[in-house]
Design an enzyme around this catalytic site. Sequence first.
Site, PDB file in Angstrom:
ATOM      1  N   ASN A 590      11.443  -3.733 -11.451  1.00  0.00           N
ATOM      2  CA  ASN A 590      10.192  -2.974 -11.536  1.00  0.00           C
ATOM      3  C   ASN A 590      10.402  -1.486 -11.279  1.00  0.00           C
ATOM      4  O   ASN A 590       9.536  -0.674 -11.618  1.00  0.00           O
ATOM      5  CB  ASN A 590       9.172  -3.537 -10.545  1.00  0.00           C
ATOM      6  CG  ASN A 590       8.263  -4.575 -11.172  1.00  0.00           C
ATOM      7  OD1 ASN A 590       7.267  -4.266 -11.810  1.00  0.00           O
ATOM      8  ND2 ASN A 590       8.653  -5.831 -11.017  1.00  0.00           N
ATOM      9  N   ILE A 616       3.275 -14.800 -13.577  1.00  0.00           N
ATOM     10  CA  ILE A 616       2.240 -15.569 -14.281  1.00  0.00           C
ATOM     11  C   ILE A 616       2.762 -16.161 -15.577  1.00  0.00           C
ATOM     12  O   ILE A 616       2.265 -17.204 -16.028  1.00  0.00           O
ATOM     13  CB  ILE A 616       1.002 -14.697 -14.556  1.00  0.00           C
ATOM     14  CG1 ILE A 616       1.364 -13.484 -15.451  1.00  0.00           C
ATOM     15  CG2 ILE A 616       0.353 -14.237 -13.265  1.00  0.00           C
ATOM     16  CD1 ILE A 616       0.157 -12.707 -15.939  1.00  0.00           C
ATOM     17  N   CYS A 679       2.841  -8.393  -4.066  1.00  0.00           N
ATOM     18  CA  CYS A 679       3.688  -8.814  -5.188  1.00  0.00           C
ATOM     19  C   CYS A 679       3.818  -7.605  -6.100  1.00  0.00           C
ATOM     20  O   CYS A 679       4.329  -6.564  -5.666  1.00  0.00           O
ATOM     21  CB  CYS A 679       3.124 -10.041  -5.882  1.00  0.00           C
ATOM     22  SG  CYS A 679       1.372  -9.933  -6.325  1.00  0.00           S
ATOM     23  N   SER A 680       3.346  -7.694  -7.319  1.00  0.00           N
ATOM     24  CA  SER A 680       3.371  -6.525  -8.198  1.00  0.00           C
ATOM     25  C   SER A 680       2.079  -5.730  -8.043  1.00  0.00           C
ATOM     26  O   SER A 680       2.066  -4.625  -7.524  1.00  0.00           O
ATOM     27  CB  SER A 680       3.581  -6.958  -9.650  1.00  0.00           C
ATOM     28  OG  SER A 680       4.862  -7.544  -9.804  1.00  0.00           O
ATOM     29  N   ASP A 681       0.973  -6.305  -8.510  1.00  0.00           N
ATOM     30  CA  ASP A 681      -0.313  -5.620  -8.391  1.00  0.00           C
ATOM     31  C   ASP A 681      -1.146  -6.140  -7.234  1.00  0.00           C
ATOM     32  O   ASP A 681      -2.222  -5.600  -6.955  1.00  0.00           O
ATOM     33  CB  ASP A 681      -1.093  -5.755  -9.698  1.00  0.00           C
ATOM     34  CG  ASP A 681      -0.441  -4.966 -10.827  1.00  0.00           C
ATOM     35  OD1 ASP A 681      -0.012  -3.832 -10.572  1.00  0.00           O
ATOM     36  OD2 ASP A 681      -0.347  -5.498 -11.959  1.00  0.00           O
ATOM     37  N   GLY A 682      -0.711  -7.230  -6.606  1.00  0.00           N
ATOM     38  CA  GLY A 682      -1.376  -7.687  -5.391  1.00  0.00           C
ATOM     39  C   GLY A 682      -2.632  -8.486  -5.621  1.00  0.00           C
ATOM     40  O   GLY A 682      -3.485  -8.540  -4.719  1.00  0.00           O
ATOM     41  N   TRP A 683      -2.773  -9.146  -6.786  1.00  0.00           N
ATOM     42  CA  TRP A 683      -3.983  -9.937  -6.995  1.00  0.00           C
ATOM     43  C   TRP A 683      -3.698 -11.367  -7.445  1.00  0.00           C
ATOM     44  O   TRP A 683      -4.617 -12.119  -7.710  1.00  0.00           O
ATOM     45  CB  TRP A 683      -4.929  -9.268  -7.989  1.00  0.00           C
ATOM     46  CG  TRP A 683      -4.298  -8.753  -9.259  1.00  0.00           C
ATOM     47  CD1 TRP A 683      -3.394  -9.396 -10.049  1.00  0.00           C
ATOM     48  CD2 TRP A 683      -4.542  -7.491  -9.886  1.00  0.00           C
ATOM     49  NE1 TRP A 683      -3.063  -8.623 -11.132  1.00  0.00           N
ATOM     50  CE2 TRP A 683      -3.762  -7.435 -11.052  1.00  0.00           C
ATOM     51  CE3 TRP A 683      -5.360  -6.404  -9.572  1.00  0.00           C
ATOM     52  CZ2 TRP A 683      -3.756  -6.331 -11.915  1.00  0.00           C
ATOM     53  CZ3 TRP A 683      -5.357  -5.307 -10.428  1.00  0.00           C
ATOM     54  CH2 TRP A 683      -4.561  -5.273 -11.585  1.00  0.00           C
ATOM     55  N   ASP A 684      -2.426 -11.775  -7.533  1.00  0.00           N
ATOM     56  CA  ASP A 684      -2.087 -13.149  -7.911  1.00  0.00           C
ATOM     57  C   ASP A 684      -1.330 -13.851  -6.786  1.00  0.00           C
ATOM     58  O   ASP A 684      -1.909 -14.592  -5.995  1.00  0.00           O
ATOM     59  CB  ASP A 684      -1.264 -13.153  -9.202  1.00  0.00           C
ATOM     60  CG  ASP A 684      -2.075 -12.724 -10.413  1.00  0.00           C
ATOM     61  OD1 ASP A 684      -3.218 -13.181 -10.534  1.00  0.00           O
ATOM     62  OD2 ASP A 684      -1.574 -11.926 -11.221  1.00  0.00           O
ATOM     63  N   ARG A 725      -7.236 -14.324 -16.284  1.00  0.00           N
ATOM     64  CA  ARG A 725      -6.379 -15.485 -16.061  1.00  0.00           C
ATOM     65  C   ARG A 725      -6.944 -16.754 -16.683  1.00  0.00           C
ATOM     66  O   ARG A 725      -6.195 -17.635 -17.097  1.00  0.00           O
ATOM     67  CB  ARG A 725      -6.177 -15.708 -14.555  1.00  0.00           C
ATOM     68  CG  ARG A 725      -5.474 -14.554 -13.842  1.00  0.00           C
ATOM     69  CD  ARG A 725      -4.027 -14.404 -14.305  1.00  0.00           C
ATOM     70  NE  ARG A 725      -3.373 -13.268 -13.660  1.00  0.00           N
ATOM     71  CZ  ARG A 725      -3.182 -12.100 -14.253  1.00  0.00           C
ATOM     72  NH1 ARG A 725      -3.593 -11.918 -15.502  1.00  0.00           N
ATOM     73  NH2 ARG A 725      -2.586 -11.102 -13.621  1.00  0.00           N
TER      74      ARG A 725
END
Length: 897
Positions: A590, A616, A679-684, A725
Site C-alpha cells: 500500500n 474483500i 486495516c486499509s480504510d478502516g470500515w471492513d 458491499r
Amino acid sequence: ATALRRRADATVDLLPSDRRSSEDEAAAREGSLYSAAEVMSKSSSAPSTPTAADDKRYRKLFHGLVKPPARKGASERLGRMFRGRLPSADESKSAFGGDEGESDDENDALAEPGSGDEPLEAETDASRGIVHFSAHIQKQGILKKRTFRLDPYACTITQYMGGSKKKTFEVANILSINRGADGSATAQVRESVRVITKRYIFRNSDDAAKFQQYVEFINECGKLMREAFDEMDRRQCGRISRETLRRNMLTEDLTPSEVDLNLMMEVADPSGSGEVDYGSFFTLFLNNNSVYSKRHCLREWVEIARVQAGMSSGVYNRPPEDPEGLLAEEVVMSVAANVRWAITSGWVPPTQGTLVVTNYRLLLTSNFKSQPERHTRHDVPEYFDRLSIPCGSIAKVVQQNQTCFQVHCKDLRLLRITMHSSLARVCDGLLTMIQSVAFPGSPGGTFAFTFGPSQVSALGGWDVLDMERELERVGLLPSEHWRLLDNSDFSLVETYPARFAVPSALSEADLQGALAFRSKQRLPAVTYRAPSGAVLARSSQPMVGMTAKASRSDEQLLNLLRLRGEPEDPDFPQQLAVVDCRSALAATLNRSRGRGTENMKNYEYTDIFFCNIDNIHAVRGSHAGLQDLVLPGAAGEDEGVGGRVLETGWLRHLRMILAGSVLTAEKLQLEGSSVLVHCSDGWDRTSQVCAMAQVLLDPFMRTIDGLAVLVEKEWTSFGHKFNDRLGHGDGNHRSEERSPVFLQFLDVLRLVIEQFPAAFEFTEDLLVFLADHSTSCLFGNFLGNHQQARHALGVRERTASIWGHVFAGRARFVNTKYNPHAGPLWPSTSPKKMTLWPRYFMRWDPDMHPRVLRSSGNTRPAAAVQWRDDWGAGPEPRPMVPGRRLPTVPARSSSTS
C-alpha cells in the site's frame, strides 16, 4: 457366446405366440443363432434349418457389419421388436468407443437421417423420441459437416461422418453446453481422459436451442426417466396403456379419477392410439419439467394434464386469493400458477406450486404442503412448503430459455424457475417485473421506504445507540481526559458518526494534522474502554507512502491514546499496540499508493501486530465458492464436502478474524495496553475485529440489547459500506465492491456462541435474522454507506428499524440456557474449531434440516427443533394442516368454452 445366446433367446421370446414354433424355441435354447430376417419371415415361410452361414450372418448383423435384408416389412418388424429392448452394437459400446477415424475432409457429405447406415426406421425413431440434427463441428479450427442421431432412451448420440463412418457416445460426456444467438452451441466434451471444446454450428437458432434442451434434459434426468418408464411398462412392450397407467397410480397410492386418466392419456397421446410410447412420454416432460422417480413422474403427469385442461377451459393461471402473511403495504403484483422450481447448483427434484410476485419478495408456495412421501426415509421439512425471496436479496436474474429463468441470491440460493412452454410471454413479463423491483437503481427505491412509514411509530428502535450514553456505560465519560467532537454536519469526517471521542489534550492544530494524515480523514477515535482502563480506538491507515512520511500530529494523538488521556508516570510507562488487520506484505504494498502502516521508530512504547486477514476480494471469491457445496445436488458431493470447503478459504478467513480479535482482547485486558485497530480504510476488517473484541470482554455485548448497540456503533455509525458491499438496489452484480463482510462477523460470533453456548442471551436465530435482513431491504438500518447517506435518505423518519422488530419478538431469539458470565471469554482459535455454519449456509438443503420423527399415521408431528426464518411477519413456515391429498378435478361440461 453367452451374450449372443441371450439375444437369440430374447428374439424368440418377443415373437407372438402364433408365429412361434417349437423348433424356434428349441433351436434358440440350444444356442443356434437365427438370422433376424429368417426369424421375422416365419409367418410367411416354413421353418428351415439354420445353417452355419446363417449363424455367421446373424453374428455380423448384431455387430453392425452388414445391413438387414431389404425384405418387405421385415426391417419395420425388426425395429419394432428391438425397440427399447435390445441395445445395438453402437449403444453397447463405451463412450467414444466407436470408429475414431474421423475424416478431416471439410467437404464430407452429410449422412441424412434415413439414408446410408441408419440403424432404425422412422417409426422406431418416433416411438423412442429419437431426433436428428445437422450441423458443422468446429474442432481445432476445422469445420466438419456432421449429422447427429440423439436417442433419449439410450441416452446416446450417434455421429455420422459420411459413408459408413460413425461413432456413438453417451450424452453424459457433454459436460456443459452454451448456446449463442447465431445458431451455434459451444460444448465441453469429455473424450477419454481429456476435456475438449467443440463448437456446433446449426442451420438455425431453433435447432441449436432444441439440441441444448435435449442434451441438458437427458443429462439431468434421462436415465431416471427411462427407469420410471420401464417400471410402469408392466407388459414390457414399450407402451403404456390406460389400464396400465391406472394400475401404476394405484400402486403408488395416487387414487386417480376417470377424468384424470382421460386427461393424462389425452395430453400424452394426442394421436388417440390408446397407448403412450417412450417418445411421447419423453416429449411430455421435456416441454414441462424433470422427473426423478416413478411416483414423481405420475404426480407430474397428472398435474400437467390438469394444467392443459385448465388452459383449454380458460381458468389456467387464475390468481388465487391474496396469500396469507403479507406485510403492511406489501402488494401482490403478479401470480403464476403451476410453476416448478428447484434450489440447486446441479439437479434436484423440482417442486410445483404458485409463484407470487409482490413489491417486496417472491413467494413460492408448494401445491403439496405437509404431504408425507411414501417409501422415503424422512419427510421434506415444512420449511420448503413456502419460500420467501426478498427482492433486495436477489443478486441477478438470468433467463435460461423462453420459459425458464434462474434467480441468484446474495444468500447463495440459486433458484431455477420453470413455467409451461406456452407461457413464454408471461415468463418475459415476470422477468421484467422482478428485475424492476429488485434493482430500482438506488436504496431510496427499495421496499423499506414503502413499508416504513406505517411502522416507525409502532416499532421504534431508532434510539438504540446514544454515543455519549454508551461511552458513559464503559467508563470513558464523563472525564476531563476525553471529549466528544461535534460532527453533526459531517464536515469533519464524512464517514464517521455525528459525535465521536478523542483525547481532550488534542489541540485543534493536531486534530487537523491527524485528519490529513489518515486515509479518508478517518483519524483514531475511541469506541470502548476495557475493565483494565485501556482504551480501544479505530482508524484508517496512515498516508506514509514510499518516502516514509511522518506526522507530528498523528504521533501526538497516538501518544495520548497510549497514556489513556492521562499524564504519564515515568516509572510505569504505558504501552500501545497497533493491530493492523492486513498482512505485512499487503501493508507494504500500500505504500506504493501513498499509504502504508505506522513506522514504529516514530511512536514511543508502541508495537505493531499484523493479523493476516484477507481483503474483500478474497472474501468474495471464498463466499462464491461455497455455493456449489451447500446447495442440494451440489457437484462433487461424493468426493467429500469437507475438503472442498477448506479449499474455498472461508474457514481460514474466520479463524484469522477470531485470532485478531483474541489478540486485541488480550492486549486490552491481560496486558493493559491501549489498542489502535485499522486495516486499509478502516470500515471492513476493522469493524470485525473491534466488534468481536468487545464481545469477548464485555458481558453486555452478549445480550440482545448489547448486540444492537454493538452493531449500531461499530458497523453503521463508523461507516461500514453496507450499500457497496451488499449492492442494495443495484443490479451490477459484478461490482468489485461486493463482499459479505458483515456476514463474516456474524459467522465468527456464531463460532464463539458454539464454544460458550450459555454465555449469550440470544441464539443463532438472531444472527441468521440479521444476516437475512442486511440484504432484504426491509429495514433502513443497513441502507447507505454511512450515517450521512442515511441522514440524506431520511431513514429514521421514513423506514422501520430492525431493532424494533427484534425487541417486539424478543422471545423468538432468547437462549433458554442463558447463564450470564461476568468475565471475559477466551475462545479457541484452533482450525479444528472452525466449521461451516449449517443453520445459515445449509438451510436450503432438505437433508441438512433437523429430522422429524414420523408417526404411525399419515400426519407429520412437530419437530423438537425446526429451522424457521423470519422475513418480517414472524417465523415461517407457520403450522400447516397435515396430510393434504391431490385435489380432484371435476369433469368438464360439454358447454365449457
